[in-house]
Scaffold this motif. Structure first.
Motif, PDB file in Angstrom:
ATOM      1  N   TYR A  77      14.402  -4.311  15.689  1.00 62.06           N
ATOM      2  CA  TYR A  77      14.499  -5.726  15.312  1.00 62.06           C
ATOM      3  C   TYR A  77      13.485  -6.088  14.240  1.00 62.06           C
ATOM      4  N   ILE A  78      12.262  -5.576  14.352  1.00 60.73           N
ATOM      5  CA  ILE A  78      11.231  -5.913  13.372  1.00 60.73           C
ATOM      6  C   ILE A  78      11.638  -5.432  11.981  1.00 60.73           C
ATOM      7  N   LEU A  79      12.254  -4.257  11.890  1.00 56.98           N
ATOM      8  CA  LEU A  79      12.717  -3.783  10.585  1.00 56.98           C
ATOM      9  C   LEU A  79      13.839  -4.669  10.051  1.00 56.98           C
ATOM     10  N   GLU A  80      14.733  -5.062  10.941  1.00 60.51           N
ATOM     11  CA  GLU A  80      15.816  -5.957  10.512  1.00 60.51           C
ATOM     12  C   GLU A  80      15.253  -7.271   9.987  1.00 60.51           C
ATOM     13  N   ARG A  81      14.322  -7.850  10.728  1.00 56.19           N
ATOM     14  CA  ARG A  81      13.748  -9.127  10.327  1.00 56.19           C
ATOM     15  C   ARG A  81      12.942  -9.000   9.041  1.00 56.19           C
ATOM     16  N   ALA A  82      12.170  -7.914   8.920  1.00 57.58           N
ATOM     17  CA  ALA A  82      11.362  -7.712   7.716  1.00 57.58           C
ATOM     18  C   ALA A  82      12.253  -7.577   6.483  1.00 57.58           C
ATOM     19  N   PRO A 134      11.586  -3.179   3.307  1.00 57.19           N
ATOM     20  CA  PRO A 134      10.603  -2.632   4.256  1.00 57.19           C
ATOM     21  C   PRO A 134      11.146  -1.494   5.112  1.00 57.19           C
ATOM     22  N   SER A 135      12.427  -1.545   5.469  1.00 51.85           N
ATOM     23  CA  SER A 135      12.979  -0.470   6.293  1.00 51.85           C
ATOM     24  C   SER A 135      12.954   0.872   5.559  1.00 51.85           C
ATOM     25  N   GLU A 136      13.098   0.851   4.239  1.00 53.79           N
ATOM     26  CA  GLU A 136      12.999   2.090   3.462  1.00 53.79           C
ATOM     27  C   GLU A 136      11.563   2.605   3.461  1.00 53.79           C
ATOM     28  N   LEU A 137      10.623   1.716   3.331  1.00 53.46           N
ATOM     29  CA  LEU A 137       9.216   2.113   3.358  1.00 53.46           C
ATOM     30  C   LEU A 137       8.856   2.675   4.725  1.00 53.46           C
ATOM     31  N   PHE A 138       9.361   2.038   5.777  1.00 51.79           N
ATOM     32  CA  PHE A 138       9.129   2.548   7.127  1.00 51.79           C
ATOM     33  C   PHE A 138       9.618   3.985   7.240  1.00 51.79           C
ATOM     34  N   ALA A 139      10.816   4.251   6.783  1.00 53.46           N
ATOM     35  CA  ALA A 139      11.417   5.576   6.937  1.00 53.46           C
ATOM     36  C   ALA A 139      10.568   6.654   6.278  1.00 53.46           C
ATOM     37  N   GLU A 140       9.863   6.318   5.222  1.00 57.25           N
ATOM     38  CA  GLU A 140       9.085   7.304   4.481  1.00 57.25           C
ATOM     39  C   GLU A 140       7.623   7.392   4.916  1.00 57.25           C
ATOM     40  N   HIS A 141       7.117   6.371   5.617  1.00 59.46           N
ATOM     41  CA  HIS A 141       5.673   6.306   5.801  1.00 59.46           C
ATOM     42  C   HIS A 141       5.190   6.051   7.226  1.00 59.46           C
ATOM     43  N   VAL A 142       6.044   5.598   8.148  1.00 59.95           N
ATOM     44  CA  VAL A 142       5.572   5.114   9.444  1.00 59.95           C
ATOM     45  C   VAL A 142       6.183   5.930  10.592  1.00 59.95           C
ATOM     46  N   LYS A 183       0.817  -1.219   0.000  1.00 55.30           N
ATOM     47  CA  LYS A 183       0.000   0.000   0.000  1.00 55.30           C
ATOM     48  C   LYS A 183       0.848   1.265   0.000  1.00 55.30           C
ATOM     49  N   PHE A 184       2.048   1.210   0.573  1.00 59.50           N
ATOM     50  CA  PHE A 184       2.874   2.415   0.595  1.00 59.50           C
ATOM     51  C   PHE A 184       3.420   2.747  -0.795  1.00 59.50           C
ATOM     52  N   GLU A 185       3.565   1.749  -1.641  1.00 59.31           N
ATOM     53  CA  GLU A 185       3.972   2.015  -3.017  1.00 59.31           C
ATOM     54  C   GLU A 185       2.769   2.402  -3.875  1.00 59.31           C
ATOM     55  N   GLN A 186       1.617   1.825  -3.552  1.00 60.07           N
ATOM     56  CA  GLN A 186       0.393   2.170  -4.278  1.00 60.07           C
ATOM     57  C   GLN A 186      -0.061   3.587  -3.951  1.00 60.07           C
ATOM     58  N   PHE A 187       0.142   4.003  -2.697  1.00 60.33           N
ATOM     59  CA  PHE A 187      -0.273   5.330  -2.247  1.00 60.33           C
ATOM     60  C   PHE A 187       0.949   6.039  -1.649  1.00 60.33           C
ATOM     61  N   PRO A 188       1.763   6.666  -2.493  1.00 63.63           N
ATOM     62  CA  PRO A 188       3.077   7.155  -2.053  1.00 63.63           C
ATOM     63  C   PRO A 188       3.051   8.278  -1.023  1.00 63.63           C
ATOM     64  N   ASN A 189       1.931   8.968  -0.857  1.00 63.29           N
ATOM     65  CA  ASN A 189       1.860  10.040   0.139  1.00 63.29           C
ATOM     66  C   ASN A 189       1.288   9.579   1.473  1.00 63.29           C
ATOM     67  N   LEU A 190       0.967   8.299   1.583  1.00 64.84           N
ATOM     68  CA  LEU A 190       0.311   7.778   2.775  1.00 64.84           C
ATOM     69  C   LEU A 190       1.255   7.762   3.971  1.00 64.84           C
ATOM     70  N   LYS A 191       0.753   8.221   5.125  1.00 67.77           N
ATOM     71  CA  LYS A 191       1.504   8.187   6.378  1.00 67.77           C
ATOM     72  C   LYS A 191       0.653   7.502   7.445  1.00 67.77           C
ATOM     73  N   ALA A 226      18.744   3.382  14.866  1.00 65.26           N
ATOM     74  CA  ALA A 226      18.183   2.209  14.209  1.00 65.26           C
ATOM     75  C   ALA A 226      16.691   2.381  13.882  1.00 65.26           C
ATOM     76  N   ILE A 227      16.066   3.387  14.471  1.00 58.20           N
ATOM     77  CA  ILE A 227      14.647   3.649  14.221  1.00 58.20           C
ATOM     78  C   ILE A 227      14.493   4.737  13.179  1.00 58.20           C
ATOM     79  N   GLY A 228      15.209   5.823  13.377  1.00 55.83           N
ATOM     80  CA  GLY A 228      15.097   6.974  12.496  1.00 55.83           C
ATOM     81  C   GLY A 228      14.572   8.165  13.263  1.00 55.83           C
ATOM     82  N   LEU A 229      15.377   9.200  13.372  1.00 52.27           N
ATOM     83  CA  LEU A 229      14.993  10.376  14.148  1.00 52.27           C
ATOM     84  C   LEU A 229      13.708  11.007  13.632  1.00 52.27           C
ATOM     85  N   ASP A 230      13.487  10.950  12.321  1.00 50.14           N
ATOM     86  CA  ASP A 230      12.312  11.591  11.736  1.00 50.14           C
ATOM     87  C   ASP A 230      11.034  10.783  11.935  1.00 50.14           C
TER      88      ASP A 230
END
Length: 411
Positions: A299-304, A325-333, A278-286, A349-353
């Motif tokens: 850990y979940i990002l590492e495993r994913a 998935p970690s790239e998608l997380f950084a942009e959407h979650v 869905k994050f690729e289908q809807f690129p502005n989704l947060k 490891a999480i992302g300040l943003d």
């Protein structure tokens, strides 16, 4: 604001709660629906349990023995106000699962001026508030038999949220979070657009819709709703418990078990979203996870990422998830926390943003009235600009607030 000398930034809390005043629906429903719509009745409690993640209250009849409280009555539902709905101001060891009346709760739970005063005490400038009676994403109206009335109830709540709770009296310090009719994605999309047109930038949704008997996000059913969020910049806000099933291990597990693992549904949900396409289908989704804390995320990002890299062929995601998935997380979650020293030690490891701060007023987990002190203790090792981003700047950017951290009202 309080005058305590502190360099700690004024807090923008992305997860507080409102206890709806007794007249929200009676004041706003068409007259013919008021007798069936949500209303408050004062009555004794016959019995009440909270085991295995399930809350089961039974209302007594007038004149019965037992503690008396205020109950929401709506169709077959009898839902009492409880001390867990509004526990601030009470010693932690005094907080019990018990029915209460409006007079027995802190006025800031339901009254705007009193809420602003309690925010001042707590070094909080602005706050997003999740519902109480509708539950965290409007499950109460989704489970109702009469969906025509349910839709009117959803709209009435949203009108109250925008026009009154976040109205002129709030001075831009209360940030609206609205509901959707979860049973109809097309109607949900229309409600997102109706509210976005008046400046709303956040909508509540379920962390795990199938737990509510609804389609999963792996289907196309939610696409009209997600498209509306994508187009309007409306953030999908998911609170722990928004699937009406708090994590637990057994039917007789005490609440302490579930309270320890409250993040679990957020964890499952985030993996769902990252593997859904869905994050690729809807690129502005947060999306954001309220009260889910953040320490579990690395850990979940590492495993994913490992699963996506090594098993995407047979894992059913190769045709729809084209990036780690970690790239998608950084942009959407966005992860939200109020007390997570471990997560703060692992921000890299999480992302300040991708981190937001909250106070959870007026619940029993709330750090009120010491949210600043908790933040200072846990973030003392971080640079001031990092603290500023976590406590304020990320929320300002995500929710479209003014540079001063305020909601600028209906537009």
């Amino acid at each position: 604001m309080d005058t305590h000398e502190s360099t700690f930034p004024l807090i923008i809390s992305v997860d507080d709660h409102t206890v709806e005043p007794a007249t929200v629906w009676q004041d706003r429903l068409p007259e013919k629906y008021r007798g069936a719509g949500p209303r408050i009745v004062r009555a004794p409690v016959k019995e009440m349990t909270f085991l295995g993640g399930r809350f089961k209250p039974v209302m007594g009849a007038p004149g019965d023995d037992g503690p008396v409280g205020d109950w929401w009555v709506y169709e077959d539902l009898r839902r009492p106000l409880t001390r867990l709905d509004t526990a601030v101001g009470y010693d932690r060891d005094e907080i019990r699962l018990e029915v209460i009346t409006y007079e027995q709760m802190r006025p800031g739970s339901y009254d705007v001026p009193a809420r602003l005063a309690d925010m001042d005490v707590n070094h909080v400038q602005s706050a997003v508030c999740f519902p109480t009676f509708p539950r965290f994403c409007g499950q109460t109206f989704t489970e109702a038999k009469d969906h025509e009335l349910g839709l009117l109830c959803v709209r009435a709540y949203n009108d109250w949220m925008v026009e009154e709770w976040c109205g002129p009296e709030a001075q831009g310090r209360l940030i609206p979070l609205t509901l959707i009719p979860l049973w109809d994605p097309e109607l949900a999309a229309a409600e997102v657009r109706r509210n976005a047109a008046r400046g709303v930038r956040a909508v509540a949704f379920s962390e795990i819709p199938p737990y509510l008997g609804l389609p999963s996000i792996h289907t196309d059913d939610w696409d009209p709703f997600l498209a509306a969020c994508d187009e309007t910049g409306t953030v999908v806000a998911m609170h722990i418990g928004s699937s009406s099933r708090m994590p637990s291990t057994s039917a007789d597990a005490p609440p302490a078990v579930g309270s320890t693992i409250t993040f679990a549904n957020c964890c499952f949900s985030m993996v769902d979203w990252l593997m859904s396409g869905k994050f690729e289908q809807f690129p502005n989704l947060k999306v954001m996870y309220a009260e889910g804390q953040i320490g579990w995320i690395p850990y979940i990002l590492e495993r994913a990422d490992v699963v996506w890299e090594e098993n995407r062929g047979w894992g059913g995601v190769a045709d729809k998830v084209h990036r780690p998935p970690s790239e998608l997380f950084a942009e959407h979650v966005y992860g939200c926390f109020f007390d997570d020293a471990f997560g703060l030690r692992n921000l890299d490891a999480i992302g300040l943003d991708n981190v937001l701060y909250e106070t959870d007023y007026p619940h029993s987990d709330s750090t009120w009235p010491k949210s600043r002190e908790v933040g200072e203790a846990q973030m003392g090792h971080l640079d001031p600009e990092v603290v500023e981003r976590i406590v304020r700047r990320n929320a300002i950017e995500l929710l479209g607030l003014t540079d001063d951290g305020l909601w600028d009202g209906p537009r």
